[in-house]
Scaffold this motif. Sequence first.
Motif, PDB file in Angstrom:
ATOM      1  N   VAL A   1     -29.222  -9.230  20.794  1.00  0.00           N
ATOM      2  CA  VAL A   1     -27.875  -9.950  20.898  1.00  0.00           C
ATOM      3  C   VAL A   1     -27.320 -10.787  19.655  1.00  0.00           C
ATOM      4  CG1 VAL A   1     -27.176 -12.575  22.204  1.00  0.00           C
ATOM      5  CG2 VAL A   1     -28.488 -10.226  23.360  1.00  0.00           C
ATOM      6  N   VAL A   2     -26.057 -10.380  19.036  1.00  0.00           N
ATOM      7  CA  VAL A   2     -25.948 -11.231  17.909  1.00  0.00           C
ATOM      8  C   VAL A   2     -25.362 -12.950  18.185  1.00  0.00           C
ATOM      9  CG1 VAL A   2     -23.786 -10.831  15.497  1.00  0.00           C
ATOM     10  CG2 VAL A   2     -24.537  -9.119  17.456  1.00  0.00           C
ATOM     11  N   HIS A   3     -24.692 -13.102  19.111  1.00  0.00           N
ATOM     12  CA  HIS A   3     -24.434 -14.955  19.152  1.00  0.00           C
ATOM     13  C   HIS A   3     -24.158 -14.728  21.045  1.00  0.00           C
ATOM     14  CE1 HIS A   3     -21.669 -17.800  18.385  1.00  0.00           C
ATOM     15  NE2 HIS A   3     -20.997 -17.654  19.584  1.00  0.00           N
ATOM     16  N   SER A   4     -24.937 -16.038  20.992  1.00  0.00           N
ATOM     17  CA  SER A   4     -25.166 -16.604  22.627  1.00  0.00           C
ATOM     18  C   SER A   4     -24.924 -17.482  22.449  1.00  0.00           C
ATOM     19  CB  SER A   4     -25.696 -15.564  23.069  1.00  0.00           C
ATOM     20  OG  SER A   4     -26.161 -15.609  24.721  1.00  0.00           O
ATOM     21  N   GLN A   5     -23.949 -18.169  22.982  1.00  0.00           N
ATOM     22  CA  GLN A   5     -23.991 -19.928  23.074  1.00  0.00           C
ATOM     23  C   GLN A   5     -23.460 -20.318  24.402  1.00  0.00           C
ATOM     24  OE1 GLN A   5     -22.671 -20.456  18.941  1.00  0.00           O
ATOM     25  NE2 GLN A   5     -23.505 -22.107  19.501  1.00  0.00           N
ATOM     26  N   ASN A   6     -23.631 -21.659  24.492  1.00  0.00           N
ATOM     27  CA  ASN A   6     -22.849 -22.163  26.133  1.00  0.00           C
ATOM     28  C   ASN A   6     -22.150 -22.983  25.591  1.00  0.00           C
ATOM     29  OD1 ASN A   6     -25.118 -21.520  28.140  1.00  0.00           O
ATOM     30  ND2 ASN A   6     -26.335 -23.113  27.356  1.00  0.00           N
ATOM     31  N   VAL A   7     -20.796 -22.625  26.266  1.00  0.00           N
ATOM     32  CA  VAL A   7     -19.673 -23.680  26.539  1.00  0.00           C
ATOM     33  C   VAL A   7     -19.220 -24.981  27.701  1.00  0.00           C
ATOM     34  CG1 VAL A   7     -16.743 -23.514  26.558  1.00  0.00           C
ATOM     35  CG2 VAL A   7     -18.206 -21.062  25.959  1.00  0.00           C
ATOM     36  N   GLU A   8     -19.088 -26.106  26.414  1.00  0.00           N
ATOM     37  CA  GLU A   8     -19.373 -27.227  27.273  1.00  0.00           C
ATOM     38  C   GLU A   8     -17.770 -27.615  27.942  1.00  0.00           C
ATOM     39  OE1 GLU A   8     -22.054 -29.484  25.366  1.00  0.00           O
ATOM     40  OE2 GLU A   8     -24.150 -28.349  26.052  1.00  0.00           O
ATOM     41  N   TYR A   9     -16.980 -27.247  27.042  1.00  0.00           N
ATOM     42  CA  TYR A   9     -15.695 -27.684  26.454  1.00  0.00           C
ATOM     43  C   TYR A   9     -14.951 -26.482  26.496  1.00  0.00           C
ATOM     44  CZ  TYR A   9     -17.692 -32.437  26.448  1.00  0.00           C
ATOM     45  OH  TYR A   9     -18.647 -33.472  26.808  1.00  0.00           O
ATOM     46  N   LEU A  10     -13.828 -27.144  26.783  1.00  0.00           N
ATOM     47  CA  LEU A  10     -12.169 -26.184  26.673  1.00  0.00           C
ATOM     48  C   LEU A  10     -10.814 -27.200  26.464  1.00  0.00           C
ATOM     49  CD1 LEU A  10     -13.092 -23.190  29.348  1.00  0.00           C
ATOM     50  CD2 LEU A  10     -12.923 -23.176  26.660  1.00  0.00           C
ATOM     51  N   PRO A  11     -10.320 -27.084  24.929  1.00  0.00           N
ATOM     52  CA  PRO A  11      -9.323 -27.518  25.383  1.00  0.00           C
ATOM     53  C   PRO A  11      -8.301 -27.251  26.555  1.00  0.00           C
ATOM     54  CG  PRO A  11      -9.236 -26.289  23.120  1.00  0.00           C
ATOM     55  CD  PRO A  11     -10.659 -25.772  24.055  1.00  0.00           C
ATOM     56  N   GLY A  12      -7.848 -28.300  27.128  1.00  0.00           N
ATOM     57  CA  GLY A  12      -6.631 -28.560  27.986  1.00  0.00           C
ATOM     58  C   GLY A  12      -7.458 -29.174  28.801  1.00  0.00           C
TER      59      GLY A  12
END
Length: 471
Positions: free
Chosen positions: A28-39
């Motif tokens: 897995v090259v890259h794996s992160q949680n997303v907590e905020y999204l623009p909009g």
Amino acid sequence: MRISNIGFFIILQLLGLTLWLLNSHATVVHSQNVEYLPGFDGPLPFSLETGYIGMDKGEVQLFYYFFESENNPKQDPVILWLTGGPLCSAMSAILYEIGPIQLEEVDNIETIPKLFLRQYAWTKTASILFVDFPAGAGFSYAETSRANYSGDFKASHNINQFLRKWLLNHPQFLSNPLYLGGDSYIGFTLPLYFIDMVYDNERGSQPFLNLKGYILGNPATDRFIDSNYQVPFAHGMGLISDEQYESLQRTYKGQYQLVNARNQECRNNIKNFEWGLLGIQITMTLESYCDIDSLRIHGISGSKRRKMIDRVNSLLHLKQLGAYTCRKEGYLVAKHWMNQKSVQKALHVRKETIGNWIRCNYKFNYSYEVPSSVPYHVKISAKGFRSLIYSGDHDMIVPFLGTQAWIRSLNYSIIDDWRKWLVDSQIAGFTRTYANRMTFATVKGAGHTAPEYKPKQCAFMFKRWIRGEAL
């Protein structure tokens, strides 16, 4: 500390899986949680993880979005969802069909549109793993020119390995019921993916996939059957006259796609049929016509399709029409939002890997190799897996009449005959269940694809079926 025999066995299995992980380049090259999204105002009220998984010794990088179930992620099913096209981004399904977020309708595309929660998201019932698949779709990309190519059979190998690698990195979901799902063109390939995964399970591939069944919406299935039923569909919907339909029947005897190119009368009859339907929105025959719909017509040449895409997939075109003059123009709002640097940063997209994000990448090299997925449905049914096949009843791209025809060709006994199914005491569609554990359902008033037009009804349909309840 004493280790039980069961504990020792589990440790050995994990060691074996770890060795398999290393030997198969499953990193897995890259794996992160997303907590905020623009909009979106405030932190996201659901669990979203994004990441890349390397395939073909890292030459292909597949990008995914994983939404944990908002109900009970420890026990709820996990759905691997693939968007049709092929080469359409998973964000199409997330933003417009079954994901937990959607974009507001805006007239001014100069600003970042607002995001809000979808009331009838399928993630309220199951965890869903969306994948930009294959390489070239969405944020997935190829590292080498050799990898800058895909086709139906190569895609089957890659998605099989992707899912096993993803589960190795998320072992807490290994025991959850696992389903494959998708719509449109995925109807050709998902049954192939499924049976290949089953065969690999039987050969002892690790980790074992706890497959239970599959879901297909508005599925393209057989190149001849799907397009051949557009004529009777048009007649049944009152789009052509009785006389024209009877003339076509006499000329082609129900085989409308077997047009003799040397027969001028045959060519004229089909041209008259096609000319008469100009101005009909074939994705949803009840809606106003929109020229972006022409991108979905089957058989259009690659060069012509690219020119049309360049013409309509422009912000200038959207400004001239005004956002949401017709439904499909809303896709251009997604293009504007997805290409914001702040959005890609929030999603943890690797910089300078794809250029501009587009919803469907028709310029990528792809080989269409499966003419019919019916034989794969037969093999899956023989092994006892469940399936849900649903159709928007106003979809002319893949008419429900054709879907019914190939299901009938499987020749399975009916155990729950044609009947209406209800949502809020109103008819949401009609359904029939077969002895091979296949359920077919129409979604009344829906187009291509059904959840975009009837989100509430489709969410109830999915929830009932995935829980083993009658529609």
